[in-house]
Design an enzyme around this catalytic site. Structure first.
Site, PDB file in Angstrom:
ATOM      1  N   ASN A  58      -2.469   6.938 -10.602  1.00 31.48           N
ATOM      2  CA  ASN A  58      -1.000   6.882 -10.646  1.00 31.48           C
ATOM      3  C   ASN A  58      -0.493   5.488 -11.041  1.00 31.48           C
ATOM      4  O   ASN A  58       0.580   5.073 -10.617  1.00 31.48           O
ATOM      5  CB  ASN A  58      -0.425   7.292  -9.279  1.00 31.48           C
ATOM      6  CG  ASN A  58       1.023   7.747  -9.380  1.00 31.48           C
ATOM      7  OD1 ASN A  58       1.420   8.341 -10.389  1.00 31.48           O
ATOM      8  ND2 ASN A  58       1.827   7.454  -8.384  1.00 31.48           N
ATOM      9  N   LYS A 108       0.861  10.687  -3.064  1.00 41.19           N
ATOM     10  CA  LYS A 108       2.086  10.528  -2.264  1.00 41.19           C
ATOM     11  C   LYS A 108       3.247  11.469  -2.592  1.00 41.19           C
ATOM     12  O   LYS A 108       4.345  11.281  -2.072  1.00 41.19           O
ATOM     13  CB  LYS A 108       2.567   9.081  -2.373  1.00 41.19           C
ATOM     14  CG  LYS A 108       3.001   8.698  -3.772  1.00 41.19           C
ATOM     15  CD  LYS A 108       3.932   7.523  -3.782  1.00 41.19           C
ATOM     16  CE  LYS A 108       4.408   7.222  -5.175  1.00 41.19           C
ATOM     17  NZ  LYS A 108       5.363   6.151  -5.272  1.00 41.19           N
ATOM     18  N   SER A 148       4.320   5.932   7.342  1.00 45.74           N
ATOM     19  CA  SER A 148       5.649   6.282   6.846  1.00 45.74           C
ATOM     20  C   SER A 148       6.537   6.748   7.988  1.00 45.74           C
ATOM     21  O   SER A 148       6.058   7.293   8.997  1.00 45.74           O
ATOM     22  CB  SER A 148       5.465   7.409   5.834  1.00 45.74           C
ATOM     23  OG  SER A 148       6.687   8.040   5.589  1.00 45.74           O
ATOM     24  N   THR A 150       8.122   9.252   7.891  1.00 49.43           N
ATOM     25  CA  THR A 150       8.060  10.726   7.941  1.00 49.43           C
ATOM     26  C   THR A 150       7.402  11.186   9.247  1.00 49.43           C
ATOM     27  O   THR A 150       7.627  12.320   9.661  1.00 49.43           O
ATOM     28  CB  THR A 150       7.254  11.340   6.770  1.00 49.43           C
ATOM     29  OG1 THR A 150       5.974  10.724   6.758  1.00 49.43           O
ATOM     30  CG2 THR A 150       7.934  11.168   5.439  1.00 49.43           C
ATOM     31  N   TYR A 173       1.386  16.154   2.898  1.00 52.44           N
ATOM     32  CA  TYR A 173       1.408  14.687   2.709  1.00 52.44           C
ATOM     33  C   TYR A 173       1.752  13.992   4.033  1.00 52.44           C
ATOM     34  O   TYR A 173       1.045  13.096   4.487  1.00 52.44           O
ATOM     35  CB  TYR A 173       2.426  14.280   1.629  1.00 52.44           C
ATOM     36  CG  TYR A 173       2.720  12.799   1.654  1.00 52.44           C
ATOM     37  CD1 TYR A 173       1.804  11.872   1.184  1.00 52.44           C
ATOM     38  CD2 TYR A 173       3.928  12.306   2.186  1.00 52.44           C
ATOM     39  CE1 TYR A 173       2.061  10.503   1.234  1.00 52.44           C
ATOM     40  CE2 TYR A 173       4.198  10.948   2.244  1.00 52.44           C
ATOM     41  CZ  TYR A 173       3.255  10.045   1.767  1.00 52.44           C
ATOM     42  OH  TYR A 173       3.513   8.700   1.832  1.00 52.44           O
ATOM     43  N   LYS A 177      -0.481  11.348   6.828  1.00 52.82           N
ATOM     44  CA  LYS A 177      -0.117  10.055   7.433  1.00 52.82           C
ATOM     45  C   LYS A 177      -0.356  10.111   8.944  1.00 52.82           C
ATOM     46  O   LYS A 177      -0.891   9.176   9.541  1.00 52.82           O
ATOM     47  CB  LYS A 177       1.346   9.711   7.133  1.00 52.82           C
ATOM     48  CG  LYS A 177       1.610   9.392   5.665  1.00 52.82           C
ATOM     49  CD  LYS A 177       0.926   8.109   5.232  1.00 52.82           C
ATOM     50  CE  LYS A 177       0.875   7.940   3.735  1.00 52.82           C
ATOM     51  NZ  LYS A 177      -0.084   6.985   3.232  1.00 52.82           N
ATOM     52  N   ASP A 322      14.151  18.200   3.523  1.00 55.32           N
ATOM     53  CA  ASP A 322      14.837  16.920   3.715  1.00 55.32           C
ATOM     54  C   ASP A 322      15.431  16.850   5.114  1.00 55.32           C
ATOM     55  O   ASP A 322      16.016  17.825   5.590  1.00 55.32           O
ATOM     56  CB  ASP A 322      16.003  16.770   2.711  1.00 55.32           C
ATOM     57  CG  ASP A 322      15.526  16.266   1.369  1.00 55.32           C
ATOM     58  OD1 ASP A 322      14.356  15.850   1.272  1.00 55.32           O
ATOM     59  OD2 ASP A 322      16.331  16.303   0.413  1.00 55.32           O
TER      60      ASP A 322
HETATM   61  P1  NAD Z   1       1.581   4.564  -5.853  1.00 55.05           P
HETATM   62  O1  NAD Z   1       1.163   5.925  -6.280  1.00 55.05           O
HETATM   63  O2  NAD Z   1       2.431   3.776  -6.770  1.00 55.05           O
HETATM   64  O3  NAD Z   1       0.290   3.689  -5.476  1.00 55.05           O
HETATM   65  C1  NAD Z   1      -0.879   4.257  -4.961  1.00 55.05           C
HETATM   66  C2  NAD Z   1      -2.041   3.767  -5.812  1.00 55.05           C
HETATM   67  O4  NAD Z   1      -3.245   4.305  -5.286  1.00 55.05           O
HETATM   68  C3  NAD Z   1      -1.946   4.226  -7.267  1.00 55.05           C
HETATM   69  O5  NAD Z   1      -2.106   3.104  -8.119  1.00 55.05           O
HETATM   70  C4  NAD Z   1      -3.108   5.220  -7.426  1.00 55.05           C
HETATM   71  O6  NAD Z   1      -3.664   5.165  -8.730  1.00 55.05           O
HETATM   72  C5  NAD Z   1      -4.061   4.741  -6.348  1.00 55.05           C
HETATM   73  N1  NAD Z   1      -4.965   5.761  -5.792  1.00 55.05           N
HETATM   74  C6  NAD Z   1      -4.667   6.999  -5.341  1.00 55.05           C
HETATM   75  N2  NAD Z   1      -5.759   7.605  -4.867  1.00 55.05           N
HETATM   76  C7  NAD Z   1      -6.782   6.715  -5.010  1.00 55.05           C
HETATM   77  C8  NAD Z   1      -8.171   6.740  -4.698  1.00 55.05           C
HETATM   78  N3  NAD Z   1      -8.760   7.813  -4.161  1.00 55.05           N
HETATM   79  N4  NAD Z   1      -8.928   5.646  -4.970  1.00 55.05           N
HETATM   80  C9  NAD Z   1      -8.362   4.538  -5.520  1.00 55.05           C
HETATM   81  N5  NAD Z   1      -7.070   4.468  -5.860  1.00 55.05           N
HETATM   82  C10 NAD Z   1      -6.284   5.540  -5.597  1.00 55.05           C
HETATM   83  O7  NAD Z   1       2.291   4.720  -4.436  1.00 55.05           O
HETATM   84  P2  NAD Z   1       3.158   3.674  -3.593  1.00 55.05           P
HETATM   85  O8  NAD Z   1       4.562   4.131  -3.600  1.00 55.05           O
HETATM   86  O9  NAD Z   1       2.840   2.298  -4.000  1.00 55.05           O
HETATM   87  O10 NAD Z   1       2.590   3.966  -2.136  1.00 55.05           O
HETATM   88  C11 NAD Z   1       1.540   3.195  -1.565  1.00 55.05           C
HETATM   89  C12 NAD Z   1       1.210   3.718  -0.194  1.00 55.05           C
HETATM   90  O11 NAD Z   1       2.401   3.679   0.622  1.00 55.05           O
HETATM   91  C13 NAD Z   1       0.744   5.164  -0.167  1.00 55.05           C
HETATM   92  O12 NAD Z   1      -0.228   5.297   0.833  1.00 55.05           O
HETATM   93  C14 NAD Z   1       1.989   5.934   0.228  1.00 55.05           C
HETATM   94  O13 NAD Z   1       1.681   7.136   0.858  1.00 55.05           O
HETATM   95  C15 NAD Z   1       2.634   4.953   1.195  1.00 55.05           C
HETATM   96  N6  NAD Z   1       4.082   5.138   1.339  1.00 55.05           N
HETATM   97  C16 NAD Z   1       4.879   5.122   0.229  1.00 55.05           C
HETATM   98  C17 NAD Z   1       6.249   5.325   0.371  1.00 55.05           C
HETATM   99  C18 NAD Z   1       7.156   5.347  -0.854  1.00 55.05           C
HETATM  100  O14 NAD Z   1       8.278   5.832  -0.743  1.00 55.05           O
HETATM  101  N7  NAD Z   1       6.746   4.841  -2.011  1.00 55.05           N
HETATM  102  C19 NAD Z   1       6.804   5.514   1.653  1.00 55.05           C
HETATM  103  C20 NAD Z   1       5.964   5.500   2.766  1.00 55.05           C
HETATM  104  C21 NAD Z   1       4.591   5.306   2.599  1.00 55.05           C
END
Ligand code: NAD
Length: 365
Positions: A58, A108, A148, A150, A173, A177, A322
């Site tokens: 991603n 995510k 999160s 959530t 998802y 968490k 939501d």
């Molecule tokens: P993102 O998708 O931009 O970043 C996640 C990264 O992890 C990506 O670069 C993807 O390529 C990589 N990835 C996924 N699976 C992988 C694997 N098996 N091995 C190696 N790399 C892998 O997401 P983000 O928004 O930066 O979120 C980062 C973290 O924060 C996640 O755990 C997400 O669940 C958590 N989070 C995000 C939000 C939000 O709103 N963005 C809110 C709460 C929690």
């Protein structure tokens, strides 16, 4: 070829100087992603040496160049999947002095997780289990985990504190968490020689003020702010506001929008705390939010005011899954971590808009 003595001396000094200024080696999984890349920048700014692993499912490897443009330091990057246990083991053998891990790597998208639950359970659970299994063997002290808000579902009391009960997850998802938090708690309880800090993020938005890094949604954005900036850019015709009949002052849903650079800084202070043995418990939990709830309609108005761009939007039905309203009580993080969200909503929305304009300049979106 013989290397002259003065060059040897220079290299030796450079190495010991580097050791002196560096606070330690931190592994960032998912470090080319949205929150990960901003965190890498803040870790480097604070003197940490950063290694990134990401499977690029991603994100793109060009993010490493963009991080270097901001900090002047190129983080070491390896394309590696956290599901690949042997690959991780080889990685840890190569980099034996990693002090701690910040684990962002995960899938995510809430909607996708409903359609492909097993993909989400495998990716988000097995990745963490692999890391936890390998950490003691390679003397890695601790792990900061991306959780999160959530996990609170619709809280009974607002603002929500870390003591609020965990509610049944609305999606696979969200469930990953909750289970990940439990896996970490159980592992530490079993006597594993590791520490952990669980950061429960509220709604991260915005981009780095340099506009070199930001959120890059693939396909139709699932999150509000990329949808807003894409609508403002004319990529999307209209923004849908899901519901104006909630029990809130203007009827739209309320969230706690946290600037992504502020969020990134929360990871740096967590690592500082962990590595200087200041944790009060082996596993600590912090809410990472602003403490202010903003409605979707208020956010739209703030965007228009900050950028001078009018948004085309319509009110539609509520979206399944939501919740009505949530915002953080961040007092524990403010007090214990010495961290506070600082950036105004206007500056944050302007940064998101500048990032969108940069994507257009580059012909990406
Ligand atoms: P993102 O998708 O931009 O970043 C996640 C990264 O992890 C990506 O670069 C993807 O390529 C990589 N990835 C996924 N699976 C992988 C694997 N098996 N091995 C190696 N790399 C892998 O997401 P983000 O928004 O930066 O979120 C980062 C973290 O924060 C996640 O755990 C997400 O669940 C958590 N989070 C995000 C939000 C939000 O709103 N963005 C809110 C709460 C929690």
């Amino acid at each position: 070829m013989k290397i002259p003595l003065n060059i040897w001396l220079f290299l030796l000094m450079k190495k010991s100087y580097k050791k002196e200024i560096m606070k330690g080696k931190i592994l960032v999984t998912g470090g080319t992603g949205y929150i990960g890349s901003h965190t890498v920048v803040e870790l480097q700014n604070s003197g940490y040496e950063v290694l990134i692993i990401d499977n690029l499912s991603n994100s793109g490897a060009d993010i490493v160049d963009n991080i270097e443009k901001i900090t002047g330091i190129r983080p070491e990057f390896e394309k590696l999947d956290c599901l690949d246990y042997e690959g991780l083991e080889r990685f840890f053998q190569k980099h034996e002095d990693i002090k701690a891990i910040i684990h962002f790597a995960a899938s995510k998208a809430v909607g996708e997780s409903v359609e492909k639950p097993l993909l989400y359970y495998r990716n988000n659970l097995v990745s963490l289990i692999n890391l936890l299994e390998l950490m003691p063997k390679y003397h890695i002290e601790g792990i900061v985990f991306s959780s999160s808000c959530t996990v609170y579902g619709q809280p009974d009391q607002l603002p929500v504190t870390e003591q609020a009960p965990i509610k049944k997850a609305e999606s696979p998802y969200g469930n990953t968490k909750q289970i990940n938090e439990e896996i970490i708690q159980d592992t530490v309880k079993s006597g594993a020689p590791i520490k952990s800090i669980l950061l429960r993020y509220f709604n991260p938005i915005g981009a780095h003020p340099s506009a070199h890094i930001g959120e890059l949604p693939i396909g139709v954005p699932q999150n509000l702010v990329p949808y807003i900036t894409q609508t403002a850019m004319g990529i999307r015709e209209k923004l849908s506001v899901f519901g104006d009949d909630y029990n809130t002052p203007d009827g739209s849903a309320i969230r706690d929008f946290i600037n992504v650079v502020d969020l990134a800084k929360a990871h740096v202070v967590s690592i500082d705390r962990m590595l200087s043995n200041k944790q009060k418990e082996q596993v600590e939990v912090f809410n990472i939010g602003t403490g202010k709830g903003l409605s979707v309609l208020e956010l739209i108005t703030a965007f228009e005011k900050a950028t001078g761009v009018k948004l085309n939007y319509e009110i539609t039905n509520r979206r399944a899954g939501d919740i009505e309203q949530v915002w953080a009580d961040p007092e524990y993080a403010n007090k214990e971590l010495g961290w506070k969200a600082e950036t105004s909503i206007e500056d944050t929305l302007r940064s998101a808009w500048n990032w969108q304009k940069k994507l257009r300049e580059k012909g990406i979106q």
